[in-house]
Design an enzyme around this catalytic site. Structure first.
Site, mmCIF file in Angstrom:
data_model
loop_
_atom_site.group_PDB
_atom_site.id
_atom_site.type_symbol
_atom_site.label_atom_id
_atom_site.label_comp_id
_atom_site.label_asym_id
_atom_site.label_seq_id
_atom_site.Cartn_x
_atom_site.Cartn_y
_atom_site.Cartn_z
ATOM 1 C CE1 TYR A 33 8.614 0.895 -14.144
ATOM 2 C CE2 TYR A 33 8.470 1.928 -16.306
ATOM 3 C CZ TYR A 33 7.977 1.067 -15.359
ATOM 4 O OH TYR A 33 6.842 0.352 -15.625
ATOM 5 N N GLY A 90 15.104 11.171 -19.591
ATOM 6 C CA GLY A 90 14.825 9.745 -19.780
ATOM 7 C C GLY A 90 13.697 9.425 -20.746
ATOM 8 C CE LYS A 148 8.085 -2.807 -13.724
ATOM 9 N NZ LYS A 148 6.896 -3.598 -13.451
ATOM 10 C CG LEU A 201 -2.046 -1.141 1.156
ATOM 11 C CD1 LEU A 201 -3.040 -0.983 2.324
ATOM 12 C CD2 LEU A 201 -2.833 -1.198 -0.157
#
Ligand code: UDP
Length: 329
Positions: free
Chosen positions: A140, A283, A144, A33
């Site tokens: 990011y 980016g 991934k 959360l």
């Protein structure tokens, strides 16, 4: 048998949970959360905790007969990832390692992974297919891609079969009107544009108008979040039927510039939306448009809600009815 959804209280995760529930699946959600919302989880069993907490995670696997995992839990903001790369390595790469180790211990052999178009970086050609170069331009995307590769080595060593889904730009909201996009802080284009339409923001900042695109603003491929959710179910089905591991793009195959998105939002909402031009965001590749052919062919996926007007209209309905998102929960 249950499906474990990590990050199931997040934007895309909650839509996947809704789709699983609609299909009658037993669902177990794990979410810390940090970004997710309790109210976004429309059913199933919710465990609030972090996948990096080995004792917590092992307890979730012990208490439930997990048959497959859909892994969303991750930090996912391009801008933030450029300022705090360590956070992305800790949450994303280390988090995935913890999950895979637990899956191996519990003998769970199927994972559907929430990957991203950011894994490609600046594409060599458009539309992008799954065999194109992966050279992320932001942390990011880099994390991934590392997660995808890590999962592949767990397949090689331990037979954990995977489907990695590289999403382009998720947008829109569930047709029930009960779940939608609510990030804090919000950084994504569509919700920000709609907040400007609602008068919650004075304007939308357009990051860069000197890209080599039709109008100088970045091109992205917007795909409805419920279409993305459907693809996860098809991916899981593939693995349950003994299908091979694989990587699939999820996009509509159509690109829209930031300016075009703002114009469509003006039409859909009938509101004035002021745009201000600002420097490029670090980016950001100039254009990311998917070839979804492989997912259509091999997963039997159809991006059904594929008109940008409809995607934005469904997001607008959510924003009008939930101007404060999920509120305090
Ligand atoms: N963008 C923008 N202003 C904003 C937020 C985003 O111009 O306030 C642009 C951003 O540069 C990118 C596109 O909108 O070209 C989509 O960005 P978003 O953050 O929604 O998704 P991303 O492509 O980073 O996954």
């Amino acid at each position: 048998m249950a499906v474990l959804v990590t990050g199931g209280a997040g934007y895309i995760g909650s839509h996947a949970v809704a789709a699983l529930l609609e299909k009658g699946e037993q669902v177990v959600v794990v979410d810390n959360l940090a970004q997710g919302h309790r109210k976004a989880v429309l059913g199933g069993k919710l465990y609030v905790g972090d996948i990096r907490d080995a004792e917590f995670l092992s307890n979730v696997f012990a208490e439930n007969e997990i048959d497959g995992v859909i892994h969303f839990a991750a930090s996912s903001l391009v801008g933030e990832s450029m300022q705090d790369p360590a956070k992305y390595y800790r949450n994303n790469v280390y988090g995935t390692l913890c999950l895979l180790e637990q899956m191996h211990k519990s003998d769970v052999k199927r994972i559907v992974f929430s990957s991203t178009a950011a894994a490609y970086g600046e594409p060599e050609r458009t539309p992008i297919d799954e065999f194109d170069r992966t050279l992320p331009t932001n942390t990011y995307g880099e994390t991934k891609l590392s997660m995808e590769r890590m999962i592949r080595w767990f397949d090689v060593a331990h037979g954990i079969k995977y489907v990695s889904l590289r999403y382009f730009n998720a947008a829109g909201a569930h047709e029930s009107g009960r779940i939608g996009e609510d990030h804090s802080p919000e950084t994504h284009l569509v919700p920000l544009v709609l907040q400007a339409a609602l008068g919650q923001r004075s304007h939308i900042s357009v990051f860069g108008d000197d890209y080599p695109t039709v109008d100088g603003t970045c091109v992205r491929d917007y795909v409805h979040v419920s279409d993305l959710a459907d693809a996860h179910l098809l991916a899981l089905e593939r693995l349950c039927n003994g299908g091979e591991s694989g990587i699939f793009n999820l996009g509509s195959g159509q690109g829209f510039t930031v300016k075009q998105v703002i114009d469509v939002a003006r039409q859909v909402t009938g509101r004035e939306i002021q745009a201000k031009y600002e420097p490029r965001r670090a980016g950001d590749p100039a254009a990311l448009v998917a070839s979804p052919a492989r997912a259509i062919r091999e997963l039997g996926w159809t991006p059904r809600r594929d008109r940008l007007e409809d995607i934005i209209a469904s997001a607008w309905q959510w924003h009008v009815n939930h101007p404060e998102g999920y509120g305090q929960d």
